[in-house]
Write an enzyme that holds these catalytic residues in place. Structure first.
Site, short mmCIF file in Angstrom:
data_model
loop_
_atom_site.label_atom_id
_atom_site.label_comp_id
_atom_site.label_asym_id
_atom_site.label_seq_id
_atom_site.Cartn_x
_atom_site.Cartn_y
_atom_site.Cartn_z
N ASN A 181 -104.40 -1.71 -50.92
CA ASN A 181 -103.82 -0.53 -50.27
C ASN A 181 -102.42 -0.35 -50.83
O ASN A 181 -101.97 -1.12 -51.68
CB ASN A 181 -103.83 -0.71 -48.74
N LYS A 182 -101.74 0.65 -50.37
CA LYS A 182 -100.41 1.00 -50.89
C LYS A 182 -99.49 -0.21 -50.97
O LYS A 182 -99.47 -1.05 -50.07
CB LYS A 182 -99.82 2.09 -49.97
N ARG B 100 -106.86 8.04 -61.90
CA ARG B 100 -106.21 6.96 -61.13
C ARG B 100 -107.21 5.81 -61.02
O ARG B 100 -108.38 6.02 -60.70
CB ARG B 100 -105.79 7.45 -59.74
N GLN C 109 -94.80 8.16 -48.78
CA GLN C 109 -95.94 8.76 -48.05
C GLN C 109 -95.75 8.65 -46.53
O GLN C 109 -96.22 9.50 -45.79
CB GLN C 109 -97.25 8.06 -48.44
N GLY D 60 -104.59 9.72 -51.52
CA GLY D 60 -105.33 9.09 -50.42
C GLY D 60 -106.78 8.94 -50.86
O GLY D 60 -107.41 9.93 -51.30
N ASP E 166 -107.69 1.47 -50.32
CA ASP E 166 -108.11 2.14 -51.56
C ASP E 166 -109.34 1.49 -52.18
O ASP E 166 -110.09 2.14 -52.90
CB ASP E 166 -106.96 2.16 -52.56
O1 MRU Z 1 -101.05 6.50 -53.90
P1 MRU Z 1 -101.74 7.11 -52.72
O2 MRU Z 1 -100.83 7.95 -51.87
O3 MRU Z 1 -103.00 7.82 -53.10
O4 MRU Z 1 -102.14 5.85 -51.84
C1 MRU Z 1 -102.74 6.07 -50.61
C2 MRU Z 1 -102.99 4.82 -49.85
O5 MRU Z 1 -102.69 3.73 -50.28
C3 MRU Z 1 -103.75 4.99 -48.57
O6 MRU Z 1 -103.32 4.04 -47.62
C4 MRU Z 1 -105.24 4.79 -48.84
O7 MRU Z 1 -105.66 5.61 -49.89
C5 MRU Z 1 -106.07 5.09 -47.65
S1 MRU Z 1 -106.04 6.79 -47.25
C6 MRU Z 1 -107.09 7.06 -45.96
#
Ligand code: MRU
Length: 356
Positions: A248-249, A88, A197, A46, A238
């Site tokens: 975003n995801k 990342r 997630q 996140g 992100d």
């Molecule tokens: O791969 P992740 O679990 O780190 O990805 C998280 C996301 O895409 C969240 O939606 C994003 O980081 C916002 S978290 C407040």
């Protein structure tokens, strides 16, 4: 409040998000290399949580350094920063978190501050960033809550909750704030293949707060929207480019198109540190590719035939044209985002910018 991560005298303690929802266990990182592993392996994940973890990672690296002069310590800080930066690529908060601590270090080193004072200052700053992240989430909640329906179901994708931040959450923080303000809201949580997630983390934390939550497979939203079962969508981010395009995801982009087709508002909630003014538009955002095994295997069991080709981009980019508003701790941004982002960058305290 769920302690996603915590600075302790012996190190940084991370709730192991790879083990949720079945096990609540913690991983203690006692040096910066361990913090890098925790971020890379998604024990913490996140964007906002990654940002503060990276800041604490630089701080613990400096704090535990045995360097006896500033020249040697400066060289170490470069290595520490590079190690954390390589974990990342997509969440810009990672680089922001590293820079916040490195800039403070550089300022103090430039004035020949004694090493013990530098150590105390960087640790204190990284711990303040933790508190500021929670405060920012609460502010996003206050700004965003009035946008959500008084009554209805809100769809979210991935986990943008307490687990993705230092507490309260961005998208889930807005939902929490709306419920605290008396809205009668149910949540649909997309399962969010392949890392789950939504199914594992969003469902876990919302149930802990007694927020009515239903998990959907990622391919169910269109059907439910067509039946009038979803009144709003809210997601985290992100990295938000200067024109509002939002990474975003993986799967978020598809949900945004569905929302547009069904005339459902699509909101993004993110702290200002997620806005990347140096990236002009979404195509320039680096997209992390993760291991094929996240797709081929589920719970340690192989789901696909041996040798089949796999794609696993961890994020996608939602074009700004599909976003109704971006909720930040500074206020709510409306299209055209290039202008509203610039305006809020210049006037950070403007609490609300009206729709154009
Ligand atoms: O791969 P992740 O679990 O780190 O990805 C998280 C996301 O895409 C969240 O939606 C994003 O980081 C916002 S978290 C407040």
């Amino acid at each position: 409040m769920i302690p996603t991560l915590e600075w302790l005298p012996e190190g940084i303690n991370f709730l192991d998000q790879t083990k949720l929802p079945l096990e609540e266990t913690y991983v203690l990182a006692t040096d910066y290399n361990q913090v890098a592993t925790v971020i890379r392996d998604m024990i913490v994940r996140g964007a906002p949580a990654i940002g503060v973890s990276a800041a604490m990672g630089v701080a613990i690296g400096i704090d535990r350094s045995t360097a006896t002069d500033l020249k040697a310590l400066t060289a170490e800080v470069a290595i520490i920063s590079r190690t954390l930066a390589e974990t990342r690529p997509t969440a810009v908060n990672l680089f922001w978190g590293i820079d916040e601590i490195r800039n403070l270090f550089n300022e103090l080193a430039a004035t020949n501050t004694p090493i013990p004072e530098i150590k105390a200052a960087v640790v204190a700053k990284s711990r303040r960033m933790y508190d500021e992240d929670i405060a920012a989430c609460k502010q996003m909640g206050a700004h965003g809550a009035p946008l959500l329906p008084k009554e209805g179901t809100v769809l979210t994708h991935c986990n943008a909750g307490a687990l993705a931040t230092c507490g309260y959450g961005t998208a889930l923080g807005v939902i929490r704030a709306a419920i605290e303000a008396g809205h009668n809201i149910d949540v649909f949580a997309d399962e969010t293949r392949p890392f789950l997630q939504g199914a594992r983390l969003t469902a876990w934390e919302l149930l802990k707060d007694n927020i009515p939550t239903t998990v959907l497979c990622d391919n169910m939203a269109a059907h439910l929207m067509s039946k009038g079962r979803i009144q709003a969508v809210i997601v985290g981010a992100d990295r938000i480019a200067a024109n509002g395009d939002t990474a975003n995801k993986i799967g978020t982009y598809g949900v945004s198109i569905l929302a547009k087709e069904h005339n459902i508002p699509f909101y993004v909630a993110a702290p200002w540190s997620t806005i990347d003014l140096a990236t002009a538009y979404g195509d320039l955002i680096p997209i992390e590719q993760r291991a094929a095994t996240e797709v081929t295997h589920s719970n340690g069991k192989q789901m696909t035939p041996h040798g089949v080709a796999i794609e696993n981009p961890a994020f996608d980019v939602t074009p700004a044209k599909y976003i109704t508003a971006i909720i930040t701790e500074r206020g709510v941004l409306y299209p055209p985002f290039t202008q509203s982002i610039q305006q809020m960058d210049k006037h950070p305290s403007a609490s609300e910018l009206t729709p154009a």
